[in-house]
Design a protein around this motif. Structure first.
Motif, PDB file in Angstrom:
ATOM      1  N   ILE A   1      -6.435   7.743   4.896  1.00 42.43           N
ATOM      2  CA  ILE A   1      -5.036   7.861   4.453  1.00 42.43           C
ATOM      3  C   ILE A   1      -4.301   8.919   5.292  1.00 42.43           C
ATOM      4  CG2 ILE A   1      -3.541   8.586   2.524  1.00 42.43           C
ATOM      5  CD1 ILE A   1      -5.695   7.269   0.674  1.00 42.43           C
ATOM      6  N   MET A   2      -4.953  10.081   5.483  1.00 43.52           N
ATOM      7  CA  MET A   2      -4.273  11.161   6.219  1.00 43.52           C
ATOM      8  C   MET A   2      -4.403  11.015   7.729  1.00 43.52           C
ATOM      9  SD  MET A   2      -4.832  14.543   3.975  1.00 43.52           S
ATOM     10  CE  MET A   2      -6.506  14.395   3.464  1.00 43.52           C
ATOM     11  N   GLN A   3      -5.325  10.154   8.163  1.00 42.64           N
ATOM     12  CA  GLN A   3      -5.597   9.958   9.591  1.00 42.64           C
ATOM     13  C   GLN A   3      -5.904  11.256  10.302  1.00 42.64           C
ATOM     14  OE1 GLN A   3      -3.511   7.328  12.023  1.00 42.64           O
ATOM     15  NE2 GLN A   3      -3.127   5.882  10.380  1.00 42.64           N
ATOM     16  N   SER A   4      -6.563  12.170   9.613  1.00 45.93           N
ATOM     17  CA  SER A   4      -6.961  13.412  10.247  1.00 45.93           C
ATOM     18  C   SER A   4      -8.142  14.013   9.500  1.00 45.93           C
ATOM     19  CB  SER A   4      -5.786  14.384  10.264  1.00 45.93           C
ATOM     20  OG  SER A   4      -6.258  15.686  10.485  1.00 45.93           O
TER      21      SER A   4
ATOM     22  N   VAL B   1       0.851  -1.204   0.000  1.00 42.71           N
ATOM     23  CA  VAL B   1       0.000   0.000   0.000  1.00 42.71           C
ATOM     24  C   VAL B   1       0.879   1.245   0.000  1.00 42.71           C
ATOM     25  CG1 VAL B   1      -1.680   1.329   1.349  1.00 42.71           C
ATOM     26  CG2 VAL B   1      -1.961  -1.139   1.115  1.00 42.71           C
ATOM     27  N   LEU B   2       1.890   1.226   0.862  1.00 43.15           N
ATOM     28  CA  LEU B   2       2.786   2.386   0.974  1.00 43.15           C
ATOM     29  C   LEU B   2       3.490   2.665  -0.358  1.00 43.15           C
ATOM     30  CD1 LEU B   2       3.805   4.323   3.240  1.00 43.15           C
ATOM     31  CD2 LEU B   2       5.786   2.839   3.463  1.00 43.15           C
ATOM     32  N   LEU B   3       3.929   1.564  -1.001  1.00 34.74           N
ATOM     33  CA  LEU B   3       4.626   1.699  -2.280  1.00 34.74           C
ATOM     34  C   LEU B   3       3.695   2.278  -3.349  1.00 34.74           C
ATOM     35  CD1 LEU B   3       7.511   0.937  -3.281  1.00 34.74           C
ATOM     36  CD2 LEU B   3       6.461  -1.073  -4.343  1.00 34.74           C
ATOM     37  N   SER B   4       2.432   1.792  -3.346  1.00 34.01           N
ATOM     38  CA  SER B   4       1.471   2.311  -4.338  1.00 34.01           C
ATOM     39  C   SER B   4       1.228   3.796  -4.100  1.00 34.01           C
ATOM     40  CB  SER B   4       0.129   1.573  -4.277  1.00 34.01           C
ATOM     41  OG  SER B   4       0.263   0.347  -3.719  1.00 34.01           O
ATOM     42  N   ILE B   5       1.097   4.191  -2.816  1.00 36.33           N
ATOM     43  CA  ILE B   5       0.877   5.614  -2.514  1.00 36.33           C
ATOM     44  C   ILE B   5       2.055   6.440  -3.041  1.00 36.33           C
ATOM     45  CG2 ILE B   5       0.697   7.326  -0.642  1.00 36.33           C
ATOM     46  CD1 ILE B   5      -0.870   5.213   0.947  1.00 36.33           C
TER      47      ILE B   5
ATOM     48  N   ILE C   1     -19.090  14.634   5.246  1.00 36.88           N
ATOM     49  CA  ILE C   1     -19.728  13.479   5.912  1.00 36.88           C
ATOM     50  C   ILE C   1     -18.737  12.313   5.948  1.00 36.88           C
ATOM     51  CG2 ILE C   1     -21.620  11.792   5.795  1.00 36.88           C
ATOM     52  CD1 ILE C   1     -23.287  13.946   4.347  1.00 36.88           C
ATOM     53  N   GLY C   2     -18.071  12.101   4.817  1.00 29.93           N
ATOM     54  CA  GLY C   2     -17.094  11.005   4.721  1.00 29.93           C
ATOM     55  C   GLY C   2     -15.939  11.197   5.679  1.00 29.93           C
ATOM     56  N   SER C   3     -15.451  12.441   5.789  1.00 29.80           N
ATOM     57  CA  SER C   3     -14.308  12.687   6.685  1.00 29.80           C
ATOM     58  C   SER C   3     -14.693  12.407   8.128  1.00 29.80           C
ATOM     59  CB  SER C   3     -13.812  14.129   6.527  1.00 29.80           C
ATOM     60  OG  SER C   3     -14.617  15.005   7.262  1.00 29.80           O
ATOM     61  N   ASN C   4     -15.965  12.675   8.448  1.00 27.85           N
ATOM     62  CA  ASN C   4     -16.442  12.421   9.808  1.00 27.85           C
ATOM     63  C   ASN C   4     -16.448  10.934  10.142  1.00 27.85           C
ATOM     64  OD1 ASN C   4     -17.226  14.510  11.604  1.00 27.85           O
ATOM     65  ND2 ASN C   4     -19.123  13.365  11.943  1.00 27.85           N
ATOM     66  N   ILE C   5     -16.739  10.123   9.137  1.00 30.10           N
ATOM     67  CA  ILE C   5     -16.735   8.666   9.362  1.00 30.10           C
ATOM     68  C   ILE C   5     -15.287   8.154   9.357  1.00 30.10           C
ATOM     69  CG2 ILE C   5     -17.550   6.417   8.509  1.00 30.10           C
ATOM     70  CD1 ILE C   5     -19.899   7.960   7.173  1.00 30.10           C
TER      71      ILE C   5
ATOM     72  N   LEU D   1     -17.592   8.351   0.163  1.00 29.82           N
ATOM     73  CA  LEU D   1     -16.564   7.308   0.145  1.00 29.82           C
ATOM     74  C   LEU D   1     -15.168   7.920  -0.037  1.00 29.82           C
ATOM     75  CD1 LEU D   1     -16.836   4.217   0.307  1.00 29.82           C
ATOM     76  CD2 LEU D   1     -16.446   4.151  -2.147  1.00 29.82           C
ATOM     77  N   ILE D   2     -15.079   8.931  -0.948  1.00 36.86           N
ATOM     78  CA  ILE D   2     -13.779   9.595  -1.156  1.00 36.86           C
ATOM     79  C   ILE D   2     -13.338  10.286   0.139  1.00 36.86           C
ATOM     80  CG2 ILE D   2     -12.594  11.452  -2.434  1.00 36.86           C
ATOM     81  CD1 ILE D   2     -14.410  10.767  -4.842  1.00 36.86           C
ATOM     82  N   GLY D   3     -14.296  10.930   0.821  1.00 36.14           N
ATOM     83  CA  GLY D   3     -14.010  11.595   2.101  1.00 36.14           C
ATOM     84  C   GLY D   3     -13.481  10.609   3.133  1.00 36.14           C
ATOM     85  N   ILE D   4     -14.120   9.416   3.185  1.00 36.56           N
ATOM     86  CA  ILE D   4     -13.678   8.376   4.130  1.00 36.56           C
ATOM     87  C   ILE D   4     -12.236   7.975   3.798  1.00 36.56           C
ATOM     88  CG2 ILE D   4     -14.032   5.994   4.936  1.00 36.56           C
ATOM     89  CD1 ILE D   4     -17.023   6.340   4.443  1.00 36.56           C
TER      90      ILE D   4
END
Lengths: 618, 97
Positions: free
Chosen positions: A208-211, A6-10, A238-242, A200-203
């Motif tokens: 990924i950013m954990q914030s 995952v890290l490599l793909s990012i 809404i997604g970021s909240n989840i 979903l994008i927000g989630i």
């Protein structure tokens, strides 16, 4: 392996993005600087967690309303619901707060985190905040280089805020130039499909950013430069909240079952809030418009409207979930039950507590108490007594008479699987946690460690005693059976006394006279034991070999009793240092004890109880 | 409130010895109350009717509690006296000035 992939793909995706457009580089750098600022902010607040934060937390989480207010205020101050939720998990794991209070804090943190949107939307976008970032960074770094812990902490906080501002500024500039080249709004998806997709994008972005804060800043800056549509921005919020619950979930991995329950509560709350927001999206948009109109906010000021929306749906979530808090606690208890271990596992020691000294001390104290409960059980079984009987009101004599047969127990196995294992974990934890502790805190954990060592030593004695006890409880000679039952009674009485002492609430518990009385009783019983043995030998009731065996076991019993009292002195002492010192100053010396036990209370005319009451109340 | 009284109040607060003494007195009173509570609890337990063995144990603990309270009371009197004397000597000094 999976994480590495995952890290490599990012890395690959980002590198491609950086090659494609320098604006993406600027936006990504903004996010990175923002996250780095949050790390510094967390580091800074940790410097103040050497006691003050813990004390405030303990006092301000009594009751649901208090804990919710605490969540709102601390998150507003720290601008990080993740930090508050992770600290709450560590406090819950250390047993400092209840699950209901923890849930209250999380609810409050959800509302507190919405102030971030207001600050960024109302202040960050309009003003050139990078101008504020520079002096903050300079002052912050100077303070970080100081040796004093508080100044260093303050330095981290200032530098953290500086980096947050700088990150926002980078993101803002990046989006502004990005707008001129690419029109992201072309990718806007309208309707319910768009709502779900952008949620979903927000989630994903928040995971990924954990914030959620970083995602929100990204959404607001993108919205301000019209890179996303208003409707899609709402879905992203809404997604970021989840998605923000991921930090708590990751934080709970090393926490105990209560920490896991709290993380689950966080997920349930945010998911329910998100579902409500999605279901009522059109009503919410209308409500936001109405509120904006009443607050004199321009109709096209979408960033502030997003802040209103963010606050509103979190508030609705709290209002909907609040009546169900107790049911939620019951549900979580049922879904995530406490495990009973044949092999003892530490319950309170977790990585989250190591860095917070006061929490670490509390975790060690609770874990030592946990160890004590295992130890208590082993000692009871070693004496062929049942824990539930010792903890009941049934007279100890009756228990001894009813339990005449030895209870089969493998003390060596219990010792290896429970005591040694748990004590090892405590010792390990102390050696890792004591780096950040004050001298006073270190003394406390070392004292607790010594209590654990006393338990280990007592079990070794109990092993020998149990072996002979099992043999002689079935002995046809009634005299030797009687003597062994006397040993059981002596230790059983002490165990009963300690169980009662533990049952007493902290505000009523006074250990000094109770333990002193036990010590005296032990002394008298020991003297009586030798008299009885002499008599039995003289009357040929028992043989010399039997007497030797009895004397050895009496010695084991005496050692166990002494250690039990020492352990109780450490575990049940008053936790307030001054109170403990004053209590110790009332300790009686040998002569005073002898005089006290000789004296008849009613004939003591030095000072009548009424007179005493007057003095104490003055 | 006069300025002198305010200064005295601030001085009282800042005087760490006095503050420690006061906190000790407060703790001692709290402990004495706890001892009295325990005494009452044991007395009622004894009256409820327990066997002779337990009665004897309770009596011993009651005697020890009594001795602890007596010792505590002496200490309380002593601490209160010391605090009063310190206050008195401060007042005298202020009067001399």
């Amino acid at each position: 392996m999976y994480r590495k992939a995952v890290l490599l793909s990012i890395f690959l995706v980002l590198s491609y993005g950086f090659w494609l457009s320098p604006d993406i580089k600027q936006i990504a750098a903004g996010v990175a600087i923002f996250l780095f600022g949050m790390l510094l902010l967390e580091e800074g607040f940790k410097a103040f967690t050497g006691g003050v934060l813990e004390k405030i937390l303990q006092k301000s989480t009594k009751g649901l309303f208090k804990s919710m207010s605490f969540g709102v205020i601390t998150t507003t101050m720290m601008q990080s619901s993740s930090l508050v939720s992770v600290i709450t998990i560590s406090f819950l794991s250390a047993g400092l707060i209840t699950l209901a209070s923890g849930i209250g804090i999380i609810f409050g943190a959800n509302l507190g985190t919405t102030t971030g949107a207001w600050l960024i939307a109302g202040f960050g976008i309009k003003v050139k905040i990078s101008a504020y970032a520079m002096p903050l960074l300079v002052f912050g770094v100077i303070l970080v280089l100081q040796k004093q812990k508080d100044l260093k902490g303050l330095g981290y906080v200032l530098a953290g805020v500086g980096f947050l501002f700088l990150g926002i500024s980078y993101m803002k500039e990046g989006f502004e130039t990005f707008r001129e080249q690419i029109d992201l709004t072309a990718y806007a998806v309208s309707g319910f499909k768009g709502l779900l997709l952008y949620t979903l994008i927000g989630i994903l972005a928040t995971v990924i950013m954990q914030s959620s804060h970083a995602t929100l800043v990204l959404i607001i800056t993108a919205l301000a430069s019209q890179q996303v549509t208003y409707e899609n921005a709402l879905a992203l919020a809404i997604g970021s909240n989840i998605g923000t619950t991921i930090t708590a979930i990751l934080g709970s991995i090393s926490a105990n079952i209560n920490g896991k329950r709290l993380a689950a509560a966080h997920l349930i709350f945010n998911a329910v809030t998100g579902i409500i927001a999605i279901a009522m999206i059109s009503n919410l948009i209308m409500l936001v418009d109405w509120i904006a109109q009443n607050l004199d906010i321009d109709n096209d000021n979408y960033t502030l409207k997003l802040a209103i929306f963010h606050t509103l749906f979190n508030l609705i979530g709290i209002i909907v979930m609040l009546p169900f808090i107790n049911r939620l606690v019951t549900l979580l208890m049922r879904l995530l039950p406490e495990k009973t271990h044949a092999i003892a596992e530490p319950v309170y020691l977790n990585k989250a507590s190591i860095e917070l000294p006061e929490t670490a001390v509390e975790a060690v104290r609770k874990e030592t108490l946990n160890l004590y409960h295992y130890f208590f059980g082993i000692i009871c079984h070693g004496l062929s007594l049942r824990v539930r009987d010792i903890k009941s009101d049934k007279p100890v004599k009756e228990i001894i008479e009813s339990e005449k047969k030895p209870i089969p127990v493998n003390i060596q196995e219990e010792y290896t699987n429970k005591i040694k294992r748990l004590y090892g974990a405590i010792v390990d934890f102390i050696s890792q946690a004591n780096e950040n502790m004050t001298q006073e805190q270190m003394n406390e954990v070392y004292e607790l460690r010594s209590a654990g060592r006393l338990m280990l030593e007592s079990i070794k004695g109990a092993k020998h005693l149990h072996k002979n006890l099992s043999r002689h409880l079935n002995d046809p000679n009634p005299y030797i059976r009687e003597e062994y039952n006397k040993i059981r009674y002596r230790l059983g009485s002490i165990l009963r006394g300690l169980a009662e002492l533990e049952k007493d609430p902290d505000e009523e518990r006074i250990v000094l006279p109770t333990l002193e009385a036990m010590r005296q009783e032990m002394k008298q019983a020991d003297e009586q034991f030798f008299n009885d043995i002499d008599q039995h030998i003289r009357a040929h009731h028992i043989t010399g070999t039997m007497a030797t065996s009895l004397m050895n076991d009496n010695s084991y019993a005496k050692q166990i009793a002494k250690k039990l009292l020492k352990i109780a002195t450490i575990l049940f002492k008053n936790r307030d240092t001054t109170m403990h010192e004053v209590e110790q100053s009332l300790q009686l010396d040998e002569q005073e004890i002898a005089d006290a036990l000789r004296a008849d209370k009613n004939t003591d005319k030095d000072c009548s109880p009424e007179e005493k009451t007057d003095h104490e109340d003055k | 409130m006069k300025i002198n009284e305010l200064i005295n109040l601030a001085d009282d607060y800042l005087n760490s010895k006095n503050r420690k003494q006061k906190s000790k007195i407060k703790c001692l009173k709290h402990i004495l109350k706890k001892l009295r509570k325990r005494e009452k609890k044991l007395e009622s337990k004894r009256q409820k009717g327990v066997n002779d063995n337990d009665k004897e144990k309770i009596s011993s603990e009651l005697k020890l509690i009594h001795a602890h309270r007596k010792k505590g009371l002496t200490l309380l009197k002593q601490l209160q006296q010391e605090l009063n004397e310190a206050k008195k000597s401060k007042k005298d000094k202020a009067g001399d000035i």
